[in-house]
Enzyme design. Structure first.
Site, PDB file in Angstrom:
ATOM      1  N   ARG A 186     -59.130 -56.970   7.850  1.00 58.89           N
ATOM      2  CA  ARG A 186     -59.502 -57.835   8.982  1.00 58.89           C
ATOM      3  C   ARG A 186     -59.312 -57.136  10.320  1.00 58.89           C
ATOM      4  O   ARG A 186     -60.161 -57.237  11.214  1.00 58.89           O
ATOM      5  CB  ARG A 186     -58.659 -59.112   8.941  1.00 58.89           C
ATOM      6  N   ARG A 238     -60.493 -48.513   0.584  1.00 53.78           N
ATOM      7  CA  ARG A 238     -60.401 -48.474  -0.885  1.00 53.78           C
ATOM      8  C   ARG A 238     -61.687 -48.996  -1.505  1.00 53.78           C
ATOM      9  O   ARG A 238     -62.213 -48.454  -2.444  1.00 53.78           O
ATOM     10  CB  ARG A 238     -59.235 -49.344  -1.362  1.00 53.78           C
ATOM     11  N   ILE A 269     -51.987 -47.609  14.225  1.00 52.48           N
ATOM     12  CA  ILE A 269     -51.360 -48.921  14.434  1.00 52.48           C
ATOM     13  C   ILE A 269     -51.009 -49.535  13.073  1.00 52.48           C
ATOM     14  O   ILE A 269     -50.747 -50.730  12.998  1.00 52.48           O
ATOM     15  CB  ILE A 269     -52.266 -49.903  15.230  1.00 52.48           C
ATOM     16  N   ARG A 317     -48.760 -48.259   9.904  1.00 47.59           N
ATOM     17  CA  ARG A 317     -47.338 -48.202   9.573  1.00 47.59           C
ATOM     18  C   ARG A 317     -46.887 -46.759   9.714  1.00 47.59           C
ATOM     19  O   ARG A 317     -47.669 -45.828   9.483  1.00 47.59           O
ATOM     20  CB  ARG A 317     -47.101 -48.615   8.115  1.00 47.59           C
ATOM     21  N   GLU A 374     -38.960 -45.400  12.118  1.00 55.79           N
ATOM     22  CA  GLU A 374     -38.740 -46.142  13.358  1.00 55.79           C
ATOM     23  C   GLU A 374     -37.539 -47.089  13.224  1.00 55.79           C
ATOM     24  O   GLU A 374     -37.267 -47.564  12.130  1.00 55.79           O
ATOM     25  CB  GLU A 374     -40.012 -46.920  13.754  1.00 55.79           C
ATOM     26  N   HIS A 395     -44.094 -50.245  18.384  1.00 54.45           N
ATOM     27  CA  HIS A 395     -44.531 -51.212  17.358  1.00 54.45           C
ATOM     28  C   HIS A 395     -44.788 -52.592  17.989  1.00 54.45           C
ATOM     29  O   HIS A 395     -44.139 -53.583  17.613  1.00 54.45           O
ATOM     30  CB  HIS A 395     -43.497 -51.308  16.230  1.00 54.45           C
ATOM     31  N   ILE A 396     -45.741 -52.621  18.911  1.00 52.45           N
ATOM     32  CA  ILE A 396     -45.997 -53.868  19.657  1.00 52.45           C
ATOM     33  C   ILE A 396     -47.433 -54.368  19.492  1.00 52.45           C
ATOM     34  O   ILE A 396     -47.892 -55.199  20.275  1.00 52.45           O
ATOM     35  CB  ILE A 396     -45.687 -53.706  21.173  1.00 52.45           C
TER      36      ILE A 396
HETATM   37  C1  DGY Z   1     -47.309 -56.714  11.116  1.00 47.53           C
HETATM   38  O1  DGY Z   1     -47.518 -57.918  11.212  1.00 47.53           O
HETATM   39  O2  DGY Z   1     -47.361 -56.130  10.043  1.00 47.53           O
HETATM   40  C2  DGY Z   1     -46.960 -56.003  12.364  1.00 47.53           C
HETATM   41  O3  DGY Z   1     -46.902 -54.632  12.175  1.00 47.53           O
HETATM   42  C3  DGY Z   1     -45.664 -56.533  12.915  1.00 47.53           C
HETATM   43  O4  DGY Z   1     -44.622 -56.090  12.101  1.00 47.53           O
END
Ligand code: DGY
Length: 327
Positions: A157, A179, A238, A240, A269, A287-288
């Protein structure tokens, strides 16, 4: 009848904790202490449910120390902090918070891409340091977003949200790798073309990573993949920490093998690889990506709703596993 006991493992909006108190006997963590796994296990020894964020690991050792625990509601869409197999085997249900953060996170992914390609933080640091004494033709000249090729790895998404922003808002050519291939309708909606990972890395001007973290996606981008990218390319993560080999990326950035990177997530992190802190051509954020007040509220509310629905017997709203028998 006594209320189920739950633990809210990190500080969240106090009014949402109050809402949980209407249904549960709640232990919370208003001082936002980062508990060790042993401290977390001790608190969960007498709990029926837990509201976690991505920073609490739920694994077999914790589950055996928490024999009453039936449900873990993660306030995140990603749930790589859950050992899902161990939870399923133990009859423990997990839930996450999809959908409510999609557009906010896609906005941020695009913002980070723009900031990275247009060297916004690097130039701001220069200005703040009092180094701006004259205009020059190549000062902080970056790369274009509009009309360029956007490569997205991980077309869930959020990836689709980024694709739409790029294709419809900025006239970008969008290629993606995932995938599984999207339906023809979704590809048309996103104006996105499916390609192999190697082709994506070779052809994209900007690569954005939005793939979930699993052992299979560990180091999706390492030295070999960075070597395939254009020297003018940007890389944005963005997804992980662990999707990118941060040490290899720092080398590639220092040696200008790629132009720039934007990172919101990091291996290990909140500790950041020291070499990333000293290279100039990287934008770093803590991580925002989902951090707007309405979205963080929606995530906390959905995690709370999952706990309430589970203990009401209605079944969780957004489960991540389906144990055949529940504890
Ligand atoms: C998520 O929702 O996975 C974001 O990275 C916040 O942790």
């Amino acid at each position: 009848m006594s209320k189920p006991r739950i633990l809210v493992a990190r500080a969240i909006f106090p009014d949402i904790v109050d809402r949980l108190r209407q249904h549960f006997d709640v232990e919370d963590n208003p001082d936002d202490v980062i508990w060790t796994p042993q401290e977390l296990a001790a608190r969960l020894a007498d709990k029926d449910g837990v509201l976690t964020t991505g920073s609490q690991r739920i694994d077999a050792a914790l589950l055996s120390a928490a024999p009453r625990l039936k449900v873990c509601a993660n306030m995140a869409v990603g749930y790589n902090n859950f050992d899902v197999d161990a939870m399923t085997a133990a009859g423990v249900l997990g839930t996450n918070t999809p959908d409510v953060l999609t557009e906010t996170t896609a906005d941020f992914g695009f913002a980070l891409l723009m900031a990275t390609a247009r060297r916004m933080t690097e130039s701001e640091h220069y200005l703040r340091a009092g180094k701006w004494t004259k205009w020059s033709y190549d000062m902080f000249a970056g790369s274009d977003i509009h009309g360029s090729t956007l490569g997205i790895i991980g077309m869930g998404r959020i990836g689709q949200g980024i694709a739409k922003r790029g294709a419809h808002g900025f006239g970008m050519k969008v290629v993606y790798h995932n995938r599984s291939r999207l339906s023809a309708d979704l590809e048309a909606e996103c104006k996105a073309t499916y390609v192999g990972k190697e082709e994506l890395l070779r052809t994209a001007d900007h690569v954005v990573l939005v793939v979930p973290y699993t052992s299979a996606s560990h180091h999706t981008i390492g030295a070999a993949e960075l070597a395939l990218m254009k020297p003018t390319a940007t890389l944005v993560n963005i997804a992980r920490g662990g999707i990118v080999d941060d040490a290899a990326l720092a080398v590639a950035l220092r040696e200008r093998r790629i132009a720039a990177a934007g990172l919101d997530v990091f291996e290990g992190e909140p500790i950041v690889h020291p070499d990333l802190l000293t290279v100039p051509n990287v934008v770093l954020t803590p991580h925002i990506a989902s951090a707007t007040v309405p979205t963080r509220r929606a995530m906390a509310n959905l995690a709370a709703d999952n706990l309430i629905a589970f203990f009401d017997g209605r079944g969780p709203l957004t489960p991540v596993n389906q144990p055949s028998t529940l504890r």
